[in-house]
Every structure is written in structure tokens, then in C-alpha cells.
Scaffold this motif. Structure first.
Motif, PDB file in Angstrom:
ATOM      1  N   ALA A 195       0.832  -1.206   0.000  1.00  9.21           N
ATOM      2  CA  ALA A 195       0.000   0.000   0.000  1.00  9.21           C
ATOM      3  C   ALA A 195       0.870   1.260   0.000  1.00  9.21           C
ATOM      4  CB  ALA A 195      -0.919  -0.012   1.222  1.00  9.21           C
ATOM      5  N   ARG A 196       1.935   1.248   0.788  1.00  5.48           N
ATOM      6  CA  ARG A 196       2.841   2.399   0.828  1.00  5.48           C
ATOM      7  C   ARG A 196       3.554   2.573  -0.515  1.00  5.48           C
ATOM      8  NH1 ARG A 196       4.786   4.606   5.805  1.00  5.48           N
ATOM      9  NH2 ARG A 196       3.662   3.816   7.627  1.00  5.48           N
ATOM     10  N   ARG A 197       3.925   1.468  -1.129  1.00  6.33           N
ATOM     11  CA  ARG A 197       4.561   1.548  -2.447  1.00  6.33           C
ATOM     12  C   ARG A 197       3.608   2.156  -3.475  1.00  6.33           C
ATOM     13  NH1 ARG A 197       8.324  -3.354  -4.464  1.00  6.33           N
ATOM     14  NH2 ARG A 197       9.996  -3.254  -2.908  1.00  6.33           N
ATOM     15  N   ARG A 198       2.373   1.681  -3.453  1.00  3.42           N
ATOM     16  CA  ARG A 198       1.383   2.210  -4.410  1.00  3.42           C
ATOM     17  C   ARG A 198       1.186   3.706  -4.206  1.00  3.42           C
ATOM     18  NH1 ARG A 198      -1.314  -2.733  -3.374  1.00  3.42           N
ATOM     19  NH2 ARG A 198      -2.594  -1.719  -1.781  1.00  3.42           N
ATOM     20  N   ALA A 199       1.170   4.142  -2.947  1.00  5.19           N
ATOM     21  CA  ALA A 199       0.966   5.559  -2.648  1.00  5.19           C
ATOM     22  C   ALA A 199       2.083   6.428  -3.221  1.00  5.19           C
ATOM     23  CB  ALA A 199       0.866   5.760  -1.137  1.00  5.19           C
ATOM     24  N   LEU A 200       3.273   5.848  -3.371  1.00  7.27           N
ATOM     25  CA  LEU A 200       4.398   6.580  -3.943  1.00  7.27           C
ATOM     26  C   LEU A 200       4.474   6.451  -5.464  1.00  7.27           C
ATOM     27  CD1 LEU A 200       7.191   5.710  -1.338  1.00  7.27           C
ATOM     28  CD2 LEU A 200       6.217   7.969  -1.756  1.00  7.27           C
ATOM     29  N   GLY A 201       3.587   5.620  -6.029  1.00  6.18           N
ATOM     30  CA  GLY A 201       3.586   5.427  -7.468  1.00  6.18           C
ATOM     31  C   GLY A 201       4.504   4.327  -7.953  1.00  6.18           C
ATOM     32  N   ILE A 202       4.893   3.414  -7.062  1.00  2.00           N
ATOM     33  CA  ILE A 202       5.757   2.292  -7.449  1.00  2.00           C
ATOM     34  C   ILE A 202       4.881   1.149  -7.962  1.00  2.00           C
ATOM     35  CG2 ILE A 202       7.483   0.623  -6.648  1.00  2.00           C
ATOM     36  CD1 ILE A 202       8.166   2.611  -4.403  1.00  2.00           C
ATOM     37  N   GLN A 207      10.860  -4.147  -8.483  1.00  2.00           N
ATOM     38  CA  GLN A 207      11.794  -4.211  -7.374  1.00  2.00           C
ATOM     39  C   GLN A 207      12.399  -2.830  -7.196  1.00  2.00           C
ATOM     40  OE1 GLN A 207      13.896  -7.700  -9.052  1.00  2.00           O
ATOM     41  NE2 GLN A 207      13.597  -8.642  -7.035  1.00  2.00           N
ATOM     42  N   VAL A 208      12.837  -2.529  -5.966  1.00  2.00           N
ATOM     43  CA  VAL A 208      13.187  -1.149  -5.625  1.00  2.00           C
ATOM     44  C   VAL A 208      14.615  -1.036  -5.116  1.00  2.00           C
ATOM     45  CG1 VAL A 208      12.625   0.813  -4.131  1.00  2.00           C
ATOM     46  CG2 VAL A 208      10.781  -0.583  -5.102  1.00  2.00           C
ATOM     47  N   GLN A 237      11.610  -3.674 -14.829  1.00  2.00           N
ATOM     48  CA  GLN A 237      10.706  -3.657 -13.674  1.00  2.00           C
ATOM     49  C   GLN A 237      11.463  -3.263 -12.399  1.00  2.00           C
ATOM     50  OE1 GLN A 237       9.412  -7.746 -14.331  1.00  2.00           O
ATOM     51  NE2 GLN A 237       7.378  -7.009 -14.927  1.00  2.00           N
ATOM     52  N   ILE A 238      12.059  -2.086 -12.459  1.00  2.00           N
ATOM     53  CA  ILE A 238      12.840  -1.574 -11.334  1.00  2.00           C
ATOM     54  C   ILE A 238      12.517  -0.097 -11.135  1.00  2.00           C
ATOM     55  CG2 ILE A 238      15.159  -1.197 -10.380  1.00  2.00           C
ATOM     56  CD1 ILE A 238      16.197  -3.350 -12.184  1.00  2.00           C
ATOM     57  N   THR A 239      12.419   0.297  -9.875  1.00  2.00           N
ATOM     58  CA  THR A 239      12.254   1.703  -9.497  1.00  2.00           C
ATOM     59  C   THR A 239      13.402   2.097  -8.578  1.00  2.00           C
ATOM     60  OG1 THR A 239       9.835   1.692  -9.686  1.00  2.00           O
ATOM     61  CG2 THR A 239      10.805   3.357  -8.249  1.00  2.00           C
ATOM     62  N   PHE A 240      13.924   3.299  -8.785  1.00  2.00           N
ATOM     63  CA  PHE A 240      14.960   3.842  -7.911  1.00  2.00           C
ATOM     64  C   PHE A 240      14.284   4.866  -6.998  1.00  2.00           C
ATOM     65  CE2 PHE A 240      19.390   6.103  -7.867  1.00  2.00           C
ATOM     66  CZ  PHE A 240      19.517   5.794  -6.514  1.00  2.00           C
ATOM     67  N   LEU A 241      14.205   4.568  -5.708  1.00  2.00           N
ATOM     68  CA  LEU A 241      13.545   5.423  -4.723  1.00  2.00           C
ATOM     69  C   LEU A 241      14.613   6.221  -3.962  1.00  2.00           C
ATOM     70  CD1 LEU A 241      10.843   6.181  -3.316  1.00  2.00           C
ATOM     71  CD2 LEU A 241      11.289   4.311  -1.699  1.00  2.00           C
ATOM     72  N   ILE A 242      14.549   7.536  -4.088  1.00  2.00           N
ATOM     73  CA  ILE A 242      15.523   8.421  -3.446  1.00  2.00           C
ATOM     74  C   ILE A 242      14.800   9.202  -2.350  1.00  2.00           C
ATOM     75  CG2 ILE A 242      17.111  10.350  -3.785  1.00  2.00           C
ATOM     76  CD1 ILE A 242      17.510   9.377  -6.657  1.00  2.00           C
ATOM     77  N   VAL A 243      15.169   8.904  -1.106  1.00  2.00           N
ATOM     78  CA  VAL A 243      14.462   9.462   0.054  1.00  2.00           C
ATOM     79  C   VAL A 243      15.330  10.520   0.724  1.00  2.00           C
ATOM     80  CG1 VAL A 243      13.355   8.940   2.261  1.00  2.00           C
ATOM     81  CG2 VAL A 243      13.350   7.230   0.410  1.00  2.00           C
ATOM     82  N   GLN A 277      12.336   4.169   9.174  1.00  2.00           N
ATOM     83  CA  GLN A 277      12.451   2.706   9.068  1.00  2.00           C
ATOM     84  C   GLN A 277      11.446   2.126   8.089  1.00  2.00           C
ATOM     85  OE1 GLN A 277      11.534   4.366  11.742  1.00  2.00           O
ATOM     86  NE2 GLN A 277       9.958   3.343  12.950  1.00  2.00           N
ATOM     87  N   ASN A 278      10.287   2.748   7.967  1.00  2.00           N
ATOM     88  CA  ASN A 278       9.277   2.266   7.021  1.00  2.00           C
ATOM     89  C   ASN A 278       9.716   2.487   5.574  1.00  2.00           C
ATOM     90  OD1 ASN A 278       7.501   1.443   9.074  1.00  2.00           O
ATOM     91  ND2 ASN A 278       6.682   3.505   9.285  1.00  2.00           N
ATOM     92  N   TYR A 279      10.428   3.561   5.332  1.00  2.00           N
ATOM     93  CA  TYR A 279      10.930   3.808   3.974  1.00  2.00           C
ATOM     94  C   TYR A 279      12.015   2.809   3.596  1.00  2.00           C
ATOM     95  CZ  TYR A 279       8.226   8.019   3.188  1.00  2.00           C
ATOM     96  OH  TYR A 279       7.185   8.895   2.981  1.00  2.00           O
ATOM     97  N   TYR A 280      12.905   2.497   4.540  1.00  2.00           N
ATOM     98  CA  TYR A 280      13.906   1.469   4.257  1.00  2.00           C
ATOM     99  C   TYR A 280      13.233   0.177   3.801  1.00  2.00           C
ATOM    100  CZ  TYR A 280      17.949   3.892   6.358  1.00  2.00           C
ATOM    101  OH  TYR A 280      18.981   4.754   6.640  1.00  2.00           O
ATOM    102  N   GLN A 281      12.140  -0.177   4.461  1.00  2.00           N
ATOM    103  CA  GLN A 281      11.486  -1.449   4.184  1.00  2.00           C
ATOM    104  C   GLN A 281      10.725  -1.463   2.861  1.00  2.00           C
ATOM    105  OE1 GLN A 281       9.363  -2.965   7.703  1.00  2.00           O
ATOM    106  NE2 GLN A 281      10.854  -1.885   8.989  1.00  2.00           N
ATOM    107  N   LEU A 282      10.625  -0.309   2.219  1.00  2.00           N
ATOM    108  CA  LEU A 282      10.017  -0.275   0.887  1.00  2.00           C
ATOM    109  C   LEU A 282      11.006  -0.729  -0.179  1.00  2.00           C
ATOM    110  CD1 LEU A 282       8.082   3.123   0.988  1.00  2.00           C
ATOM    111  CD2 LEU A 282       7.224   0.828   1.519  1.00  2.00           C
ATOM    112  N   GLY A 283      12.299  -0.751   0.182  1.00  2.00           N
ATOM    113  CA  GLY A 283      13.331  -1.102  -0.777  1.00  2.00           C
ATOM    114  C   GLY A 283      13.655  -2.586  -0.788  1.00  2.00           C
TER     115      GLY A 283
END
Length: 382
Positions: A195-202, A207-208, A237-243, A277-283
Motif C-alpha cells: 500500500a505504501r509503495r502504491r501511494a508513492l507510485g511504485i 523491485q526497488v 521492472q525496477i524503481t529507484f527510490l531516493i528518500v 524505518q518504514n521507507y527502508y522497508q520499501l526497498g
């Protein structure tokens, strides 16, 4: 033991120094010590909240927008701390609060311990274009500033080696800054993660790769963006998430667009520290190209969250990445691409690496950190 910790940054920023100070304070109190913190306020008012002393200051943002400077070094709160007579003073910053630490140390005779958190030559180019001149200035100022410090604490052997090259003759003890392992042991459910991934558009089937931290030029994120198209050639099928946020964010966004990868790169901007910590777990894989870290608490945090790591080779990773066990260090672009693909296409290895990362991170628990620092205090008093 009465312990005074001084720091320029405490409530006005969230970074490695602030995290280290908070963890040390919490653990020393648990061990029965009386601890007070001297820092700079976020305005022109000096005040005290419990055991935290805030000295009035003004903004002085050059490299960090949250850097502040005290208006005066004469303050009733400083006199109060001198009357308190700390047994040990532990300075955490070389600039403004260090002056207070030095003054209180001279007035009370308390030994002065200092932790050298930042390799300033990596940041000197913000104000001095010449790297060589910047390095010389940092060496000179470091020697002069720390000349009368009883013991210097270095977070890694890398920092110790830099300080020796600067010409420091003080006793130096290597003590890795700890993190709160308990904070990262909680895991989101698969449903919440998706759900958190979808909210960010992933996209759900992606894979992240994730990087988390301050977006400054010294972090070398541009290199990761340059390498990312080659990774996409073998797997779309890869997204690069920069937090995170920082002065380089706008240029990095332009770079991603120029490379034609903006649809696969997401910039979150600044996030709530309580949510880190929740953002780390999205990767799925933590990546970094930085060589400016003194210890790199983000590497340890990523490992604590069960992520394998692929990072540019750097001495600060010696105890964090076990090559081929929980990640890889790369020195060339083809190595980075090979390592990323190897992890993405090997889920069994990734699961094993996740467990190994957690085990390695556990050795950096803040309780071990406080115990080692406490031992340094006792030796300074002896």
C-alpha cells in the motif's frame, strides 16, 4: 558520573550527529549517569528544558541550512553549568558549541572528550573551490581546534587515519556510533508495504533500489543515476527510490530527466524521521556511491532493516558489508551493474543476505556504543 554533552545541532536538524547524541544520552542515563546537554536554540532566546540547555543563536546556513551561531559566549546558563561541575565534558561539534565546552572544561578542570563526526574536506568545496587548499585548511583548523582535547573519538578507522594525516597527536579511540536496533526490528506487513509503495507510485511488479539521506553533491548520487540506465537495460521492472532532501535535489531531478529515466526514479523529498524505518522497508536493495561518510549510519540502518547493500568501496564499510554475504562493494560501473543484477535475479541469496545484514547491524547497537564511551570517560578521569 556527571556528564555534559555539547553539540551545535540537537533539535534543529536530524542527521548522524543528532542521532548519535540522542542515543548516547539515552544510554548513559540508563546506566545511571547524570547527563546534561548544551546546544544552540532555534531562536534568539536562551532557555532550559529539563536537562537540555539552549543558548540563543542566529542562523548561519552555508552547507547546512540548520547551522546556527551563538549571539554571545557570555550566558547565565553557562555559569550554571560551571557551578554544576561536570566530571566529563563530551563535545560533538568542532564549531560554536566547542567554545562553550572548552571554556567549561578550563573553568572546572573536567577532561574534554571530542567526537570527530564529519570529514570536512568533503564539504570544503562548497566554500573553497580548490580541493587541495580546502584539505590544507581542514587539516590546519582540525589540529588547532583539537590541540587541547584529552581524547578524540573517531567513529571508524577511516576517520582515525584522516586525523593522523592532519597531524593530530591526541589519543584517538575508535568507537562506532550506535543505532537503536529495537527501532528497526518491527516489520511492516506485506499488505502495508504494498500500500505504501502504491501511494508513492511504485508499480506492484517492480523491485526497488533505495537511497536514503541528505541530497548533497558529496553524496555522489549523480553517479547512481548515470549507472541506472544500464540496469534498466536488463530489467525494466525496477524503481529507484531516493528518500531525502538537500541542495542537490533539483540538479538530480534534471539529471534523471536528461537520462530519460524519470519514469523509474522517485524523489520523496524530506520525510518524517519517525517514518524512516518504514521507507527502508520499501526497498529491496540499498545503494550508495558516497565516499564522504565517516561511518555511514544509513548503511547500518539499512542493514538493520534487512536490506542487502551495494555501495561504492569505502573504508567506513569494512565492518558493515561482508562481501558476497550481505552485499557488495563496487569500484567500477560494470561491477555495480553485475552486483545489482546478481541480487535481483537471486531471491534465495537475497533472503540469506537479509538475515546476515540484520546480524551484522546488531553489533552496532547503541548499548555497546555507550559502554565503550563510558570506558573512555573513566580512563580520562583516571
Amino acid at each position: 558520573m556527571k556528564i555534559l554533552i555539547t553539540t551545535d545541532l540537537y533539535v534543529t536538524a536530524t542527521n548522524g550527529v543528532v542521532t548519535s547524541v540522542r542515543n548516547l544520552h539515552e544510554e548513559l542515563v540508563k546506566r545511571g549517569h547524570e547527563v546534561r546537554i548544551l546546544t544552540l536554540s532555534s531562536n534568539l532566546k536562551s532557555h532550559k528544558e529539563g536537562n537540555i540547555y539552549y543558548i540563543k543563536s542566529i542562523p548561519l546556513g552555508v552547507v547546512y541550512p540548520d547551522v546556527r551561531m551563538p549571539v554571545s559566549y557570555h550566558n547565565p546558563l553557562i555559569r550554571e553549568l560551571i557551578r554544576w561541575k561536570p566530571d566529563v565534558i563530551h563535545s560533538q561539534c568542532e564549531f560554536f558549541s566547542f567554545q562553550f565546552a572548552r571554556h567549561i572544561s578550563k573553568a572546572t578542570g573536567a577532561p574534554l572528550i571530542h567526537t570527530y563526526h564529519t570529514l570536512y574536506e568533503q564539504y570544503a568545496t562548497y566554500v573553497i573551490p580548490s580541493k587541495r587548499l580546502g584539505r590544507r585548511m581542514v587539516a590546519l583548523l582540525s589540529r588547532k581546534r583539537l590541540k587541547h582535547v584529552d581524547t578524540v573519538i573517531a567513529p571508524t578507522r577511516k576517520v582515525e587515519q584522516f586525523l593522523r594525516r592532519y597531524g593530530l597527536r591526541n589519543p584517538i579511540q575508535v568507537v562506532p556510533s550506535g543505532i537503536s536496533i529495537d527501532r528497526y526490528r518491527h516489520r511492516m506487513s506485506d499488505e502495508e508495504r504494498m500500500a505504501r509503495r502504491r501511494a508513492l507510485g511504485i508499480p506492484e511488479d517492480h523491485q526497488v533500489l533505495i537511497n536514503l539521506g541528505r541530497l548533497g553533491t558529496e553524496k555522489n548520487l549523480g553517479e547512481l543515476l548515470e549507472l541506472f540506465p544500464a540496469v534498466l537495460e536488463t530489467n525494466r521492472q525496477i524503481t529507484f527510490l531516493i528518500v531525502g532532501d538537500g541542495p542537490a535535489k533539483e540538479d538530480l531531478e534534471k539529471q534523471a530527466k536528461k537520462l530519460g529515466i524519470e519514469d523509474h526514479v522517485i524523489f520523496t523529498g524530506m520525510v518524517d524521521p519517525a517514518e524512516v524505518q518504514n521507507y527502508y522497508q520499501l526497498g529491496d536493495i540499498f545503494v550508495s556511491a558516497s565516499t564522504s561518510e565517516t561511518q555511514g549510519l544509513t548503511y547500518i540502518e539499512a542493514a538493520a532493516n534487512g536490506l542487502p547493500l551495494v555501495c561504492r568501496q569505502d573504508p567506513c564499510l569494512d565492518d558493515v558489508i561482508e562481501e558476497g554475504v550481505n552485499g557488495y562493494e563496487y569500484t567500477a560501473s560494470d561491477e555495480f551493474i553485475r552486483d545489482i543484477n546478481s541480487i535481483l535475479w537471486n531471491p534465495d541469496w537475497r533472503d540469506a543476505a537479509s538475515r546476515s545484514s540484520e546480524e551484522i547491524a546488531a553489533t552496532f547497537d547503541k548499548s555497546h556504543f555507550a559502554e565503550a564511551v563510558e570506558d573512555i570517560y573513566e580512563r580520562a578521569l583516571d
